[in-house]
Design a protein around this motif. Structure first.
Motif, PDB file in Angstrom:
ATOM      1  N   THR A 116      -6.923 -31.125 -25.556  1.00  0.00           N
ATOM      2  CA  THR A 116      -7.660 -31.926 -26.531  1.00  0.00           C
ATOM      3  C   THR A 116      -7.245 -31.537 -27.937  1.00  0.00           C
ATOM      4  O   THR A 116      -7.148 -30.355 -28.252  1.00  0.00           O
ATOM      5  N   ASP A 152      -4.129 -39.326 -21.480  1.00  0.00           N
ATOM      6  CA  ASP A 152      -4.276 -39.261 -20.021  1.00  0.00           C
ATOM      7  C   ASP A 152      -2.949 -39.170 -19.275  1.00  0.00           C
ATOM      8  O   ASP A 152      -2.925 -39.101 -18.050  1.00  0.00           O
ATOM      9  N   ARG A 177      -2.842 -43.938 -22.221  1.00  0.00           N
ATOM     10  CA  ARG A 177      -4.139 -44.175 -22.852  1.00  0.00           C
ATOM     11  C   ARG A 177      -4.604 -42.922 -23.596  1.00  0.00           C
ATOM     12  O   ARG A 177      -4.400 -41.805 -23.132  1.00  0.00           O
ATOM     13  N   SER A 194      -8.113 -41.285 -25.211  1.00  0.00           N
ATOM     14  CA  SER A 194      -9.571 -41.320 -25.372  1.00  0.00           C
ATOM     15  C   SER A 194      -9.880 -40.646 -26.700  1.00  0.00           C
ATOM     16  O   SER A 194      -9.618 -39.457 -26.877  1.00  0.00           O
ATOM     17  N   GLY A 211     -12.711 -39.577 -29.100  1.00  0.00           N
ATOM     18  CA  GLY A 211     -14.141 -39.326 -29.260  1.00  0.00           C
ATOM     19  C   GLY A 211     -14.490 -39.233 -30.735  1.00  0.00           C
ATOM     20  O   GLY A 211     -13.783 -38.577 -31.503  1.00  0.00           O
ATOM     21  N   VAL A 257     -16.937 -42.699 -27.278  1.00  0.00           N
ATOM     22  CA  VAL A 257     -15.525 -42.526 -26.937  1.00  0.00           C
ATOM     23  C   VAL A 257     -14.860 -43.904 -26.867  1.00  0.00           C
ATOM     24  O   VAL A 257     -15.328 -44.786 -26.149  1.00  0.00           O
ATOM     25  N   VAL A 277     -11.333 -45.972 -25.996  1.00  0.00           N
ATOM     26  CA  VAL A 277     -10.100 -45.850 -25.223  1.00  0.00           C
ATOM     27  C   VAL A 277      -9.067 -46.783 -25.845  1.00  0.00           C
ATOM     28  O   VAL A 277      -9.299 -47.983 -25.979  1.00  0.00           O
TER      29      VAL A 277
END
Length: 144
Positions: A77, A94, A98, A100, A102, A122, A124
């Motif tokens: 992260t 991912d 994609r 994510s 937050g 979150v 995407v």
């Protein structure tokens, strides 16, 4: 007053960023009013951020530009935090194209003991063009 920058997610999911203000007139510290909306939740705060025009890796535009540049992926992260933690972005790739992203808002002002309210949503995004467009559009918005 200018219209806010809007990131629209699924359904009624929104992240709004209002034009930056220079409360001290020094060009070093800016404030950004920001809002989250999702499934009946609404939260807003004012975040203190470093010089938006610097090319340092600590700026919000720099963080977003690095995410877009690394569209092929990264491990773990990545996190960006405003000066007093009122706005925090965290991003995970991912490995399949994609990201994510937050977005966490906290009560304005210092919260060194984590007792203030917080709200998180979150979003995407596609790691290539969509992330690049977000980085470019938000960077342009913040720096004009």
């Amino acid at each position: 007053m200018s219209e806010p920058f809007v990131l629209q997610g699924q359904g009624d999911q929104l992240w709004l960023v209002h034009p930056p203000q220079d409360p001290y007139g020094d060009g070093f510290v800016y404030t950004i009013a920001t809002e989250l909306h999702e499934l009946g939740m609404a939260a807003s705060t004012v975040a203190k951020v470093d010089d938006l025009h610097a090319s340092l890796g600590t700026t919000l535009p720099g963080f977003l530009e690095r995410l877009a540049a690394d569209w092929e992926g990264w491990g773990g992260t990545r996190t960006w935090t405003s000066m007093e933690r009122e706005l925090v972005l965290d991003a995970r790739h991912d490995g399949r194209g994609r990201v994510s992203l937050g977005v966490t808002l906290r009560a304005p002002g210092p919260d060194w003991d984590d007792t203030a309210w917080s709200a998180r949503s979150v979003f995407v995004l596609e790691a290539g063009e969509e992330m690049t467009r977000l980085a470019g559009d938000l960077t342009h918005f913040l720096r004009t």
